[in-house]
Design a protein around this motif. Structure first.
Motif, mmCIF file in Angstrom:
data_model
loop_
_atom_site.group_PDB
_atom_site.id
_atom_site.type_symbol
_atom_site.label_atom_id
_atom_site.label_comp_id
_atom_site.label_asym_id
_atom_site.label_seq_id
_atom_site.Cartn_x
_atom_site.Cartn_y
_atom_site.Cartn_z
ATOM 1 N N LEU A 1 0.799 -1.403 0.072
ATOM 2 C CA LEU A 1 -0.146 -0.021 0.072
ATOM 3 C C LEU A 1 0.897 1.147 -0.100
ATOM 4 O O LEU A 1 0.549 2.211 -0.776
ATOM 5 N N HIS B 1 -2.242 6.024 5.157
ATOM 6 C CA HIS B 1 -1.562 4.794 5.948
ATOM 7 C C HIS B 1 -1.730 4.425 7.109
ATOM 8 O O HIS B 1 -2.173 3.403 7.628
ATOM 9 N N VAL C 1 -5.225 3.121 7.363
ATOM 10 C CA VAL C 1 -5.662 1.881 6.995
ATOM 11 C C VAL C 1 -4.882 0.785 7.987
ATOM 12 O O VAL C 1 -5.529 -0.154 7.952
ATOM 13 N N LEU D 1 -6.836 -2.171 9.453
ATOM 14 C CA LEU D 1 -6.183 -3.584 9.105
ATOM 15 C C LEU D 1 -5.994 -4.186 10.268
ATOM 16 O O LEU D 1 -6.205 -5.579 10.137
ATOM 17 N N GLU E 1 -8.047 -5.239 -0.612
ATOM 18 C CA GLU E 1 -7.406 -4.401 -1.589
ATOM 19 C C GLU E 1 -8.439 -3.550 -2.196
ATOM 20 O O GLU E 1 -7.982 -2.350 -2.546
ATOM 21 N N VAL F 1 -9.310 -0.427 0.217
ATOM 22 C CA VAL F 1 -8.377 0.538 0.413
ATOM 23 C C VAL F 1 -7.774 1.226 -0.714
ATOM 24 O O VAL F 1 -6.880 2.235 -0.804
#
Length: 106
Positions: free
Chosen positions: A44, A55, A58, A62, A82, A85
């Motif tokens: 990513l 970031h 996420v 995550l 996937e 994001v």
């Protein structure tokens, strides 16, 4: 030692070994999940450099959903994370044109 005490001690020892095994299994699974998260984040960050807040957001999400996604392989096969994001992008551009009266329109 009577038979009852013996059976209780055997069961206790088995429970201790089972708990240790389960604990090791959970630790192993957590390591695999964290490796998955780290690999996912590396990809990513490579695709979206310079977006620190994105970031961070996420990674926080995550880390909470990765154990669930890891437990159900079809979610990984369908690339659910996937898709989640992938930032939406809007491409805007102007098209100047000349109307019937010769005026430039934007």
């Amino acid at each position: 030692m009577d038979i009852y005490s013996y059976l209780c001690s055997v069961l206790c020892i088995k429970c201790i070994f089972l708990n240790q095994f389960l604990y090791q299994s959970v630790l192993s699974m957590e390591k695999e999940v964290m490796l998955y998260v780290d690999r996912f984040m590396a990809d990513l960050e490579q695709k979206n450099p310079g977006e620190k807040e994105f970031h961070q957001a996420v990674r926080e999400v995550l880390e909470s959903v990765a154990p669930y996604v890891f437990a159900y392989p079809y979610l990984r096969e369908q690339k659910i994370l996937e898709r989640m994001v992938e930032p939406e992008r809007v491409v805007m551009f102007r098209v100047p044109w000349v109307d019937d009266r010769g005026e430039v329109q934007i």
